[in-house]
Design a protein around this motif. Structure first.
Motif, mmCIF file in Angstrom:
data_model
loop_
_atom_site.group_PDB
_atom_site.id
_atom_site.type_symbol
_atom_site.label_atom_id
_atom_site.label_comp_id
_atom_site.label_asym_id
_atom_site.label_seq_id
_atom_site.Cartn_x
_atom_site.Cartn_y
_atom_site.Cartn_z
ATOM 1 N N MET A 1 -1.488 -13.341 12.082
ATOM 2 C CA MET A 1 -1.766 -12.764 13.400
ATOM 3 C C MET A 1 -1.439 -11.282 13.396
ATOM 4 O O MET A 1 -2.150 -10.459 13.953
ATOM 5 N N GLY A 2 -0.347 -10.891 12.697
ATOM 6 C CA GLY A 2 0.024 -9.490 12.648
ATOM 7 C C GLY A 2 -0.995 -8.656 11.913
ATOM 8 O O GLY A 2 -1.285 -7.526 12.279
ATOM 9 N N LEU A 3 -1.608 -9.207 10.839
ATOM 10 C CA LEU A 3 -2.608 -8.452 10.082
ATOM 11 C C LEU A 3 -3.856 -8.219 10.924
ATOM 12 O O LEU A 3 -4.511 -7.183 10.797
ATOM 13 N N GLN A 4 -4.203 -9.181 11.797
ATOM 14 C CA GLN A 4 -5.379 -8.992 12.649
ATOM 15 C C GLN A 4 -5.159 -7.855 13.644
ATOM 16 O O GLN A 4 -6.102 -7.261 14.133
ATOM 17 N N GLN A 5 -3.895 -7.557 13.947
ATOM 18 C CA GLN A 5 -3.573 -6.452 14.856
ATOM 19 C C GLN A 5 -3.162 -5.197 14.092
ATOM 20 O O GLN A 5 -2.475 -4.336 14.622
ATOM 21 N N SER A 6 -3.558 -5.132 12.810
ATOM 22 C CA SER A 6 -3.253 -3.965 11.947
ATOM 23 C C SER A 6 -1.748 -3.755 11.788
ATOM 24 O O SER A 6 -1.264 -2.634 11.748
ATOM 25 N N ASN A 7 -1.010 -4.850 11.723
ATOM 26 C CA ASN A 7 0.448 -4.768 11.540
ATOM 27 C C ASN A 7 0.832 -5.581 10.312
ATOM 28 O O ASN A 7 0.746 -6.800 10.297
ATOM 29 N N ALA A 8 1.229 -4.880 9.245
ATOM 30 C CA ALA A 8 1.629 -5.554 7.992
ATOM 31 C C ALA A 8 3.121 -5.394 7.748
ATOM 32 O O ALA A 8 3.574 -5.288 6.609
ATOM 33 N N SER A 9 3.902 -5.361 8.811
ATOM 34 C CA SER A 9 5.343 -5.133 8.681
ATOM 35 C C SER A 9 6.029 -6.347 8.052
ATOM 36 O O SER A 9 5.612 -7.495 8.236
ATOM 37 N N LEU A 10 7.103 -6.073 7.295
ATOM 38 C CA LEU A 10 7.959 -7.114 6.721
ATOM 39 C C LEU A 10 9.303 -7.059 7.433
ATOM 40 O O LEU A 10 9.965 -6.018 7.439
ATOM 41 N N GLN A 11 9.681 -8.168 8.066
ATOM 42 C CA GLN A 11 10.933 -8.216 8.810
ATOM 43 C C GLN A 11 11.966 -8.998 8.000
ATOM 44 O O GLN A 11 11.716 -10.133 7.604
ATOM 45 N N LEU A 12 13.120 -8.371 7.732
ATOM 46 C CA LEU A 12 14.204 -9.014 6.992
ATOM 47 C C LEU A 12 15.284 -9.439 7.981
ATOM 48 O O LEU A 12 15.747 -8.642 8.784
ATOM 49 N N ARG A 13 15.682 -10.676 7.909
ATOM 50 C CA ARG A 13 16.728 -11.200 8.780
ATOM 51 C C ARG A 13 17.983 -11.498 7.948
ATOM 52 O O ARG A 13 17.897 -11.900 6.799
ATOM 53 N N ASN A 14 19.117 -11.319 8.586
ATOM 54 C CA ASN A 14 20.397 -11.583 7.917
ATOM 55 C C ASN A 14 20.458 -10.856 6.565
ATOM 56 O O ASN A 14 20.621 -11.458 5.505
ATOM 57 N N VAL A 15 20.304 -9.543 6.618
ATOM 58 C CA VAL A 15 20.236 -8.732 5.394
ATOM 59 C C VAL A 15 21.561 -8.820 4.634
ATOM 60 O O VAL A 15 22.643 -8.748 5.227
ATOM 61 N N CYS A 25 4.448 -2.337 -0.532
ATOM 62 C CA CYS A 25 3.425 -2.945 0.335
ATOM 63 C C CYS A 25 2.044 -2.595 -0.248
ATOM 64 O O CYS A 25 1.735 -1.404 -0.425
ATOM 65 N N ARG A 26 1.271 -3.595 -0.549
ATOM 66 C CA ARG A 26 -0.075 -3.359 -1.126
ATOM 67 C C ARG A 26 -1.100 -4.013 -0.192
ATOM 68 O O ARG A 26 -1.028 -5.202 0.097
ATOM 69 N N ILE A 27 -2.072 -3.229 0.264
ATOM 70 C CA ILE A 27 -3.118 -3.708 1.183
ATOM 71 C C ILE A 27 -4.471 -3.528 0.497
ATOM 72 O O ILE A 27 -4.790 -2.442 -0.004
ATOM 73 N N ILE A 28 -5.254 -4.589 0.481
ATOM 74 C CA ILE A 28 -6.582 -4.574 -0.173
ATOM 75 C C ILE A 28 -7.617 -4.782 0.921
ATOM 76 O O ILE A 28 -7.618 -5.802 1.620
ATOM 77 N N THR A 29 -8.568 -3.811 1.041
ATOM 78 C CA THR A 29 -9.490 -3.882 2.192
ATOM 79 C C THR A 29 -11.002 -3.789 1.912
ATOM 80 O O THR A 29 -11.738 -3.558 2.881
ATOM 81 N N PRO A 30 -11.601 -3.801 0.747
ATOM 82 C CA PRO A 30 -11.083 -4.051 -0.596
ATOM 83 C C PRO A 30 -10.462 -2.838 -1.270
ATOM 84 O O PRO A 30 -9.992 -2.967 -2.397
ATOM 85 N N VAL A 31 -10.482 -1.685 -0.654
ATOM 86 C CA VAL A 31 -9.770 -0.557 -1.263
ATOM 87 C C VAL A 31 -8.271 -0.878 -1.260
ATOM 88 O O VAL A 31 -7.750 -1.390 -0.281
ATOM 89 N N VAL A 32 -7.601 -0.565 -2.383
ATOM 90 C CA VAL A 32 -6.186 -0.915 -2.520
ATOM 91 C C VAL A 32 -5.327 0.262 -2.055
ATOM 92 O O VAL A 32 -5.470 1.382 -2.546
ATOM 93 N N TYR A 33 -4.453 -0.014 -1.072
ATOM 94 C CA TYR A 33 -3.475 0.962 -0.591
ATOM 95 C C TYR A 33 -2.075 0.456 -0.952
ATOM 96 O O TYR A 33 -1.752 -0.707 -0.683
ATOM 97 N N THR A 34 -1.285 1.321 -1.547
ATOM 98 C CA THR A 34 0.075 0.927 -1.971
ATOM 99 C C THR A 34 1.086 1.942 -1.455
ATOM 100 O O THR A 34 0.906 3.143 -1.611
ATOM 101 N N GLU A 35 2.144 1.432 -0.808
ATOM 102 C CA GLU A 35 3.247 2.265 -0.353
ATOM 103 C C GLU A 35 4.567 1.600 -0.774
ATOM 104 O O GLU A 35 4.663 0.364 -0.789
ATOM 105 N N ALA A 36 5.546 2.410 -1.132
ATOM 106 C CA ALA A 36 6.856 1.876 -1.553
ATOM 107 C C ALA A 36 7.960 2.536 -0.727
ATOM 108 O O ALA A 36 7.834 3.681 -0.293
ATOM 109 N N THR A 37 9.021 1.790 -0.519
ATOM 110 C CA THR A 37 10.179 2.328 0.207
ATOM 111 C C THR A 37 11.458 1.782 -0.406
ATOM 112 O O THR A 37 11.474 0.670 -0.943
ATOM 113 N N GLN A 38 12.493 2.570 -0.344
ATOM 114 C CA GLN A 38 13.794 2.195 -0.903
ATOM 115 C C GLN A 38 14.715 1.729 0.230
ATOM 116 O O GLN A 38 14.936 2.449 1.200
ATOM 117 N N LEU A 39 15.228 0.495 0.110
ATOM 118 C CA LEU A 39 16.162 -0.053 1.098
ATOM 119 C C LEU A 39 17.579 0.016 0.539
ATOM 120 O O LEU A 39 17.862 -0.532 -0.523
#
Length: 525
Positions: A1-15, A25-39
């Motif tokens: 449901m989140g992807l249909q609303q253009s939301n590909a967020s990842l929620q971490l609980r009890n970190v 995060c890799r999104i294929i539309t079919p163009v591949v978009y890749t973003e990385a983040t350091q936690l």
């Protein structure tokens, strides 16, 4: 449901600490978009220190500060003393002893540490002082402090009352009854001439080479004037000859060495303990000892064989390369050196409980002193998820106290370990005018070993009088070193600010420590 609303967020609980790392995060539309983040995960320490404590006059008390479940590992603990209006660090006087343990890794990936300070009642002015435990950690915006009020109590005086007098009277009556019964038993034994009771030779569970140990033989039911105890020693390749009835008291054993003049006898009424102190080397292992009890023309012999142990003097895991690299071969080598006897067992495991099956052992092999060494090696290809994995080499040897083994740990760390920089101290603590003094700084537990140390005075770099020890490899696989600055406590240097800057590749920023040379008072001048 989140992807249909253009939301590909990842929620971490009890970190937890285990969630730290790089997320992609890799999104294929079919163009591949890749973003990385350091936690990065941080855990603020929980600090436990009692609010109040007491110490009896003429005695000392140790206060413990428990700091638990913090992350990352780097944390500084200092103690300060507030005696009236005066606030001083605890490490500047010999009236206080501070002991801070190394950080311990918890099962959830956080760390815990314990620091203690021992205070003698003579250090307390006005019968109460405040002791401050100050903590510096990345989760605090500034130093965090906990305070305990230490009060001196007068020594307790004995209290006598009716209950005490009744108790004492009862005990005395009981002792009198026991004395009468004991006297009757002594008379009975005197007339029946019961032979003495001689125990087996008692010895420590572990006897170390070149360390004195006591052999004891307990003798009961005989007077001291009727008793004589002889001790004899035989080497491993000698046969002990039994004492025959025809042999004289001075020559009970033919091929052994008489050690009777080295033994002592402790007597209390009809109970005696004969003690022989031995100190064996590895070359004398094993050695047989006899204790011969002579009484009324008869003898009782007890015998024991003494074996010695040598605990390993070197336990360490080294790695090739020193800083592991992802998708590269990593070789871990556990070195256990200078132990005796040669029977030893080593096993490898990970902190997730997995046993390492493919292990290569070298040895045990001995040196000219009959001491043994063994090396154990494992190889693995580093994966990205191996970061922060802990490998353990457990060493079993008979020289270790209970439980009979020691663990050697190796922490996988591809980023290196930043140094733990201590505070600058001065030797002597209060230098006299125009005397030479030395500022010293300990830099410990860092990797790799390359580190830069720069001294300056009032902002100007110092080049002369600086001496750095070579980095030395610790048992935990990390390096430590000392840096010294020799100077003259001249009027020019008094009140000057000396700064030491430590730079290391694993640091996010350089660390600095500052020391101000104190002014001498007029009486000293």
């Amino acid at each position: 449901m989140g992807l249909q609303q253009s939301n590909a967020s990842l929620q971490l609980r009890n970190v937890t600490v285990g969630d730290e790392g790089v997320y992609i995060c890799r999104i294929i539309t079919p163009v591949v978009y890749t973003e990385a983040t350091q936690l990065e995960v941080f855990a603020r320490p929980s600090v436990l220190l009692p609010e109040k404590a007491t110490v009896t006059e003429g005695e000392a008390n140790t206060l413990q500060c428990d700091i638990t479940h913090f992350y990352p590992e780097k944390l500084d603990v200092t103690w300060q003393i507030q005696n009236g209006s005066q606030l001083v660090p605890a490490d500047v006087t010999q009236l206080y002893r501070v002991c801070t343990e190394m950080a311990v890794l918890n099962a959830d990936g956080t760390y815990s540490i314990r620091s203690g300070i021992t205070v003698h009642s003579s250090a307390v002015k006005g019968r109460e002082i405040h002791i401050i435990c100050q903590i510096k950690h990345q989760t605090y915006t500034g130093p965090y402090s906990k305070t305990v009020a230490l009060t001196v109590l007068a020594p307790k005086e004995p209290v006598y009352n009716a209950v005490t007098l009744i108790s004492v009277t009862s005990v005395i009556s009981l002792l009198l009854v026991i004395s009468v019964i004991g006297g009757m038993l002594l008379l009975y034994r005197h007339f029946h001439r019961v032979p003495p009771s001689v125990s087996n030779i008692l010895k420590p569970s572990v006897i170390y080479a070149n360390v004195p140990a006591e052999l004891k033989c307990s003798i009961k039911r005989i007077r001291q004037r009727e008793l004589k105890v002889k001790w004899y020693k035989a080497t491993a390749n000698q046969d002990i000859v039994p004492v025959s009835d025809s042999q004289s008291e001075l020559d009970p054993v033919l091929t052994t060495e008489d050690l009777s003049d080295q033994a002592t006898l402790q007597s209390e009424s009809r109970h005696h303990v004969s003690i022989l102190t031995v100190c064996l080397t590895v070359s004398e292992d094993p050695t047989t000892y006899q204790c011969v009890v002579l009484y009324r023309g008869k003898k009782i012999t007890r015998e024991t064989t003494v074996t010695v142990k040598v605990e390993p003097s070197f336990l360490q895991i080294t790695s090739i390369p020193q800083i592991p690299k992802v998708e590269r071969l990593l070789v871990l080598c556990c070195r256990v050196e200078n132990f005796y006897p040669e029977d030893v067992y080593l096993e490898w495991s990970r902190n997730d409980g997995e046993q390492i099956r493919t292990v290569t052992h070298f040895g045990p092999f001995s040196d000219h002193k009959r001491l043994y060494s063994v090396w154990s090696k494992i190889q693995l290809v580093m994966a990205r998820e191996d970061e922060r994995t802990v490998y353990t080499c457990r060493v079993y040897h008979s020289s270790f106290p209970s439980p009979g083994y020691k663990d050697i740990l190796y922490h996988i760390n591809t980023q290196g370990t930043p140094p733990n920089v201590m505070f600058i101290s001065c030797e002597p603590i209060s230098p006299q005018l125009n005397d030479e003094c030395t500022l010293n700084l300990c830099v410990k537990d860092f990797c790799p070993k390359d580190v830069s140390i720069i001294w300056s005075k009032n902002g100007e770099r110092i080049l002369s009088g600086v001496f750095n020890t070579p980095p030395s490899l610790n048992v935990n696989g990390l390096y430590s070193m000392w840096s010294f600055l020799k100077l003259i406590a001249s009027i020019e240097n008094q009140g000057s600010q000396f700064k030491c800057e430590v730079v290391h590749s694993a640091q996010k920023e350089a660390e600095e420590r500052v020391f101000t040379l104190p002014h001498l008072d007029r009486q000293t001048l």
